[in-house]
Design a protein around this motif. Structure first.
Motif, PDB file in Angstrom:
ATOM      1  N   THR A 251      65.704  38.380  60.386  1.00  0.00           N
ATOM      2  CA  THR A 251      67.081  38.819  60.614  1.00  0.00           C
ATOM      3  C   THR A 251      67.179  39.484  61.978  1.00  0.00           C
ATOM      4  OG1 THR A 251      67.447  39.172  58.252  1.00  0.00           O
ATOM      5  CG2 THR A 251      68.954  40.271  59.765  1.00  0.00           C
ATOM      6  N   ASN A 252      68.166  39.057  62.736  1.00  0.00           N
ATOM      7  CA  ASN A 252      68.429  39.642  64.051  1.00  0.00           C
ATOM      8  C   ASN A 252      69.690  40.498  63.953  1.00  0.00           C
ATOM      9  OD1 ASN A 252      69.132  40.228  66.698  1.00  0.00           O
ATOM     10  ND2 ASN A 252      68.586  38.213  67.468  1.00  0.00           N
ATOM     11  N   PRO A 253      69.606  41.791  64.255  1.00  0.00           N
ATOM     12  CA  PRO A 253      70.789  42.649  64.135  1.00  0.00           C
ATOM     13  C   PRO A 253      71.939  42.230  65.035  1.00  0.00           C
ATOM     14  CG  PRO A 253      68.992  43.777  65.285  1.00  0.00           C
ATOM     15  CD  PRO A 253      68.407  42.529  64.708  1.00  0.00           C
ATOM     16  N   ALA A 254      71.651  41.517  66.129  1.00  0.00           N
ATOM     17  CA  ALA A 254      72.718  41.085  67.033  1.00  0.00           C
ATOM     18  C   ALA A 254      73.308  39.738  66.634  1.00  0.00           C
ATOM     19  CB  ALA A 254      72.188  40.998  68.468  1.00  0.00           C
ATOM     20  N   ASN A 255      72.663  39.039  65.724  1.00  0.00           N
ATOM     21  CA  ASN A 255      73.126  37.722  65.289  1.00  0.00           C
ATOM     22  C   ASN A 255      72.694  37.532  63.841  1.00  0.00           C
ATOM     23  OD1 ASN A 255      73.971  35.083  65.011  1.00  0.00           O
ATOM     24  ND2 ASN A 255      72.445  34.220  66.395  1.00  0.00           N
ATOM     25  N   ALA A 256      73.339  38.276  62.944  1.00  0.00           N
ATOM     26  CA  ALA A 256      72.891  38.336  61.550  1.00  0.00           C
ATOM     27  C   ALA A 256      72.991  37.005  60.830  1.00  0.00           C
ATOM     28  CB  ALA A 256      73.704  39.390  60.794  1.00  0.00           C
ATOM     29  N   GLY A 257      73.812  36.102  61.327  1.00  0.00           N
ATOM     30  CA  GLY A 257      73.956  34.811  60.663  1.00  0.00           C
ATOM     31  C   GLY A 257      72.947  33.781  61.089  1.00  0.00           C
ATOM     32  N   GLY A 258      72.203  34.029  62.178  1.00  0.00           N
ATOM     33  CA  GLY A 258      71.295  33.033  62.730  1.00  0.00           C
ATOM     34  C   GLY A 258      70.033  32.850  61.911  1.00  0.00           C
ATOM     35  N   TYR A 259      69.437  31.672  62.024  1.00  0.00           N
ATOM     36  CA  TYR A 259      68.192  31.346  61.324  1.00  0.00           C
ATOM     37  C   TYR A 259      67.028  31.478  62.315  1.00  0.00           C
ATOM     38  CZ  TYR A 259      71.305  29.642  57.713  1.00  0.00           C
ATOM     39  OH  TYR A 259      72.286  29.556  56.742  1.00  0.00           O
ATOM     40  N   TYR A 260      66.391  32.650  62.287  1.00  0.00           N
ATOM     41  CA  TYR A 260      65.269  32.962  63.180  1.00  0.00           C
ATOM     42  C   TYR A 260      63.955  32.774  62.436  1.00  0.00           C
ATOM     43  CZ  TYR A 260      68.392  35.059  66.653  1.00  0.00           C
ATOM     44  OH  TYR A 260      69.352  35.255  67.616  1.00  0.00           O
ATOM     45  N   ILE A 261      62.961  32.250  63.136  1.00  0.00           N
ATOM     46  CA  ILE A 261      61.634  32.066  62.541  1.00  0.00           C
ATOM     47  C   ILE A 261      60.601  32.819  63.370  1.00  0.00           C
ATOM     48  CG2 ILE A 261      62.216  29.872  61.448  1.00  0.00           C
ATOM     49  CD1 ILE A 261      60.773  28.428  63.729  1.00  0.00           C
ATOM     50  N   PRO A 262      59.503  33.264  62.737  1.00  0.00           N
ATOM     51  CA  PRO A 262      58.543  34.158  63.403  1.00  0.00           C
ATOM     52  C   PRO A 262      57.494  33.421  64.245  1.00  0.00           C
ATOM     53  CG  PRO A 262      57.900  33.868  61.122  1.00  0.00           C
ATOM     54  CD  PRO A 262      59.188  33.114  61.292  1.00  0.00           C
ATOM     55  N   VAL A 263      57.933  32.837  65.361  1.00  0.00           N
ATOM     56  CA  VAL A 263      56.987  32.158  66.262  1.00  0.00           C
ATOM     57  C   VAL A 263      56.258  33.208  67.096  1.00  0.00           C
ATOM     58  CG1 VAL A 263      56.739  30.473  68.116  1.00  0.00           C
ATOM     59  CG2 VAL A 263      58.479  30.121  66.349  1.00  0.00           C
ATOM     60  N   LYS A 264      54.924  33.144  67.073  1.00  0.00           N
ATOM     61  CA  LYS A 264      54.097  34.111  67.800  1.00  0.00           C
ATOM     62  C   LYS A 264      53.459  33.516  69.054  1.00  0.00           C
ATOM     63  CE  LYS A 264      54.910  37.287  64.789  1.00  0.00           C
ATOM     64  NZ  LYS A 264      55.857  38.365  65.165  1.00  0.00           N
ATOM     65  N   GLY A 265      53.364  32.194  69.100  1.00  0.00           N
ATOM     66  CA  GLY A 265      52.757  31.549  70.260  1.00  0.00           C
ATOM     67  C   GLY A 265      53.107  30.075  70.282  1.00  0.00           C
ATOM     68  N   ILE A 266      52.891  29.436  71.445  1.00  0.00           N
ATOM     69  CA  ILE A 266      53.162  28.004  71.625  1.00  0.00           C
ATOM     70  C   ILE A 266      51.962  27.393  72.329  1.00  0.00           C
ATOM     71  CG2 ILE A 266      54.725  26.288  72.628  1.00  0.00           C
ATOM     72  CD1 ILE A 266      56.873  28.492  72.736  1.00  0.00           C
ATOM     73  N   SER A 267      51.513  26.235  71.864  1.00  0.00           N
ATOM     74  CA  SER A 267      50.375  25.581  72.502  1.00  0.00           C
ATOM     75  C   SER A 267      50.570  24.073  72.490  1.00  0.00           C
ATOM     76  CB  SER A 267      49.064  25.954  71.796  1.00  0.00           C
ATOM     77  OG  SER A 267      49.087  25.533  70.443  1.00  0.00           O
ATOM     78  N   ALA A 268      49.806  23.378  73.317  1.00  0.00           N
ATOM     79  CA  ALA A 268      49.822  21.916  73.377  1.00  0.00           C
ATOM     80  C   ALA A 268      48.387  21.412  73.259  1.00  0.00           C
ATOM     81  CB  ALA A 268      50.452  21.441  74.683  1.00  0.00           C
ATOM     82  N   SER A 269      48.199  20.318  72.514  1.00  0.00           N
ATOM     83  CA  SER A 269      46.857  19.758  72.300  1.00  0.00           C
ATOM     84  C   SER A 269      46.918  18.249  72.427  1.00  0.00           C
ATOM     85  CB  SER A 269      46.340  20.120  70.894  1.00  0.00           C
ATOM     86  OG  SER A 269      46.313  21.505  70.708  1.00  0.00           O
ATOM     87  N   TRP A 270      45.867  17.684  73.059  1.00  0.00           N
ATOM     88  CA  TRP A 270      45.797  16.218  73.204  1.00  0.00           C
ATOM     89  C   TRP A 270      44.376  15.804  73.527  1.00  0.00           C
ATOM     90  CZ3 TRP A 270      47.628  12.517  77.518  1.00  0.00           C
ATOM     91  CH2 TRP A 270      47.957  11.266  76.984  1.00  0.00           C
ATOM     92  N   HIS A 271      43.804  14.974  72.681  1.00  0.00           N
ATOM     93  CA  HIS A 271      42.464  14.420  72.908  1.00  0.00           C
ATOM     94  C   HIS A 271      41.442  15.501  73.253  1.00  0.00           C
ATOM     95  CE1 HIS A 271      43.600  10.175  72.610  1.00  0.00           C
ATOM     96  NE2 HIS A 271      44.726  10.536  73.209  1.00  0.00           N
ATOM     97  N   GLY A 272      41.467  16.569  72.479  1.00  0.00           N
ATOM     98  CA  GLY A 272      40.473  17.627  72.662  1.00  0.00           C
ATOM     99  C   GLY A 272      40.831  18.664  73.689  1.00  0.00           C
ATOM    100  N   ALA A 273      41.904  18.453  74.423  1.00  0.00           N
ATOM    101  CA  ALA A 273      42.335  19.453  75.409  1.00  0.00           C
ATOM    102  C   ALA A 273      43.376  20.357  74.754  1.00  0.00           C
ATOM    103  CB  ALA A 273      42.927  18.780  76.640  1.00  0.00           C
ATOM    104  N   ASP A 274      43.039  21.617  74.569  1.00  0.00           N
ATOM    105  CA  ASP A 274      43.945  22.589  73.961  1.00  0.00           C
ATOM    106  C   ASP A 274      44.393  23.585  75.027  1.00  0.00           C
ATOM    107  OD1 ASP A 274      43.557  21.439  71.442  1.00  0.00           O
ATOM    108  OD2 ASP A 274      41.750  22.630  71.118  1.00  0.00           O
TER     109      ASP A 274
END
Length: 449
Positions: A251-274
């Motif tokens: 829940t976001n107090p500035a946008n109580a109707g929005g659907y927020y998810i708890p993303v902590k990090g972003i990564s990309a992986s391909w053929h063993g390269a992370d």
């Protein structure tokens, strides 16, 4: 006597009183039905994707004019007949107060806010004025809060049932000028947010069928607690709602109707390269004081949009995965707007599910049962012989959703992915790309009759 009856039917004051009685009854129904009636069957509606805008519509209005699907929208709104021909909500009512609280704080008036121009004086001056918002242009207007007649099919959990059922929801009228940049033929917007006047919230109040709805873009939406049967190669049709991972909704107090998810990090992986995006600490968190930040879902945004600092870190990680992914003939090519990352398109083929491309992983925390992985078709867009990443940096107009989020996950990333919004438990179920699992939204069992 007949002339007197005819005059009475067209008397503006009589019409106004009649309309207020009807709308008051609807408001009372919304607040009481769930507690006093039996559980009614869930509803299902087919969706459509507009090829020009890459946005999605739902045809639940009785006249079948489509409405833009907006996960962040707090209201249902549409163009309406003249003010003398539609019902209104009293300006002193609780429903009117709720509608005013749900209005967007950031919008540009398409008509300068000249709502009262050319209105006839009289009792209608106490009609509740709502503020419908076009989420594509960021423009808004003012218009009567009214009753909108809807139609949708019910479902027994396996099949779409006929005929359609009629029902009414409280919605806002809007001028035709507010329809700019919406999909062709769209008459307004169907807001799906967590707020009390959104379409799912009103249906729950009326029908008492469980605080759930699901989207499987671009094919269908369900409202109510229902299984969703999709095909699998080994087990035939199964109820996907019981087998997909879930993540808490924030829940976001500035946008109580929005659907927020708890993303902590972003990564990309391909053929063993992370490669993990080198994000500053807390870059994706919601600031509890200001409401800024966080990762929110949007069906009114064609592609994911990232704050510039987040995009730079993501782009570097994605490039790293491409370069070190042991596919020597891959190279970056000049980008075609609005995209920033484009490659020569010579990606190898996979045996089962399209092109061999990097995986983009949204690393979830706070009790999520699995991370969310984006596969090929959930982010790559073919453009003039190249393949471009459908993830964009924020433009000069800012983020397309209220609250200044760090990331807005757009329609491309949500497509062909069963999303189950369980508002009782405040969790989101996500199947990830169904074609990788040899399934698909258009293969649902609902429409096999």
């Amino acid at each position: 006597m007949a002339d007197q009856a005819k005059l009475s039917r067209h008397n503006p004051y009589t019409n106004h009183v009649f309309h207020r009685v009807i709308i008051s009854a609807l408001v009372l129904l919304l607040s009481c039905t769930a507690a006093t009636s039996d559980r009614q069957p869930p509803l299902i509606s087919q969706l459509a994707k507009d090829p020009e805008t890459s946005l999605y519509t739902i045809s639940v209005k009785a006249d079948k004019s489509p409405l833009l699907l907006d996960l962040a929208g707090s209201l249902v709104w549409s163009t309406c007949p003249p003010s003398s021909a539609h019902s209104t909500v009293p300006c002193e009512s609780d429903t009117c107060a709720v509608a005013k609280q749900q209005s967007s704080h950031r919008c540009r008036y398409v008509d300068g806010g000249r709502f009262w121009e050319n209105r006839e004086p009289g009792p209608s001056w106490c009609a509740c004025a709502a503020r419908p918002l076009n989420p594509v242009t960021g423009q808004c207007s003012t218009g009567d809060l009214t009753s909108l007649t809807m139609k949708a099919n019910t479902t027994n959990g396996t099949m779409e049932l006929r005929p359609e059922e009629s029902f009414a929801v409280v919605g806002a009228c809007a001028p035709g000028r507010l329809l700019g940049s919406l999909p062709a033929g769209a008459a307004g917007v169907a807001g799906l947010s967590r707020r009390s006047l959104s379409l799912p919230s009103q249906l729950v109040a009326q029908r008492g069928f469980g605080r759930k709805f699901s989207l499987c873009l671009p094919a269908f939406a369900t409202f109510g607690d229902t299984p969703v049967y999709l095909p699998t190669p080994e087990r035939g049709f199964i109820d996907y709602t019981t087998s997909i991972p879930y993540t808490p909704l924030l829940t976001n107090p500035a946008n109580a109707g929005g659907y927020y998810i708890p993303v902590k990090g972003i990564s990309a992986s391909w053929h063993g390269a992370d490669a993990a995006a080198a994000l500053p600490r807390g870059a994706l968190d919601i600031d509890v004081r200001t409401g800024r930040g966080g990762v929110v879902l949007s069906t009114a945004t064609p592609y994911t949009v990232m704050r510039p600092d987040v995009f730079r870190a993501f782009a570097k990680a994605f490039d790293h995965a491409i370069i070190r992914g042991k596919v020597s003939f891959m190279e970056r090519v000049p980008a075609t707007k609005p995209f920033e990352l484009c490659y020569n398109g010579a990606f190898p083929m996979l045996k089962r599910a399209g092109l061999d491309m990097p995986y983009i992983k949204l690393e979830l925390g706070d009790g999520a049962t699995r991370n969310w992985t984006l596969f090929n078709d959930n982010y790559m867009v073919p453009v003039d012989g190249a393949m471009c990443v459908g993830i964009l940096p924020m433009g000069p107009d800012g983020m397309p959703v209220d609250g200044e989020p760090a990331v807005v996950i757009g329609g491309k990333q949500l497509e062909n992915n069963l999303l189950v919004f369980d508002l009782e438990k405040q969790v989101l179920g996500f199947s990830m790309l169904l074609s990788v699992q040899l399934s698909g939204c258009r293969s649902s069992y609902f429409f096999r009759n």
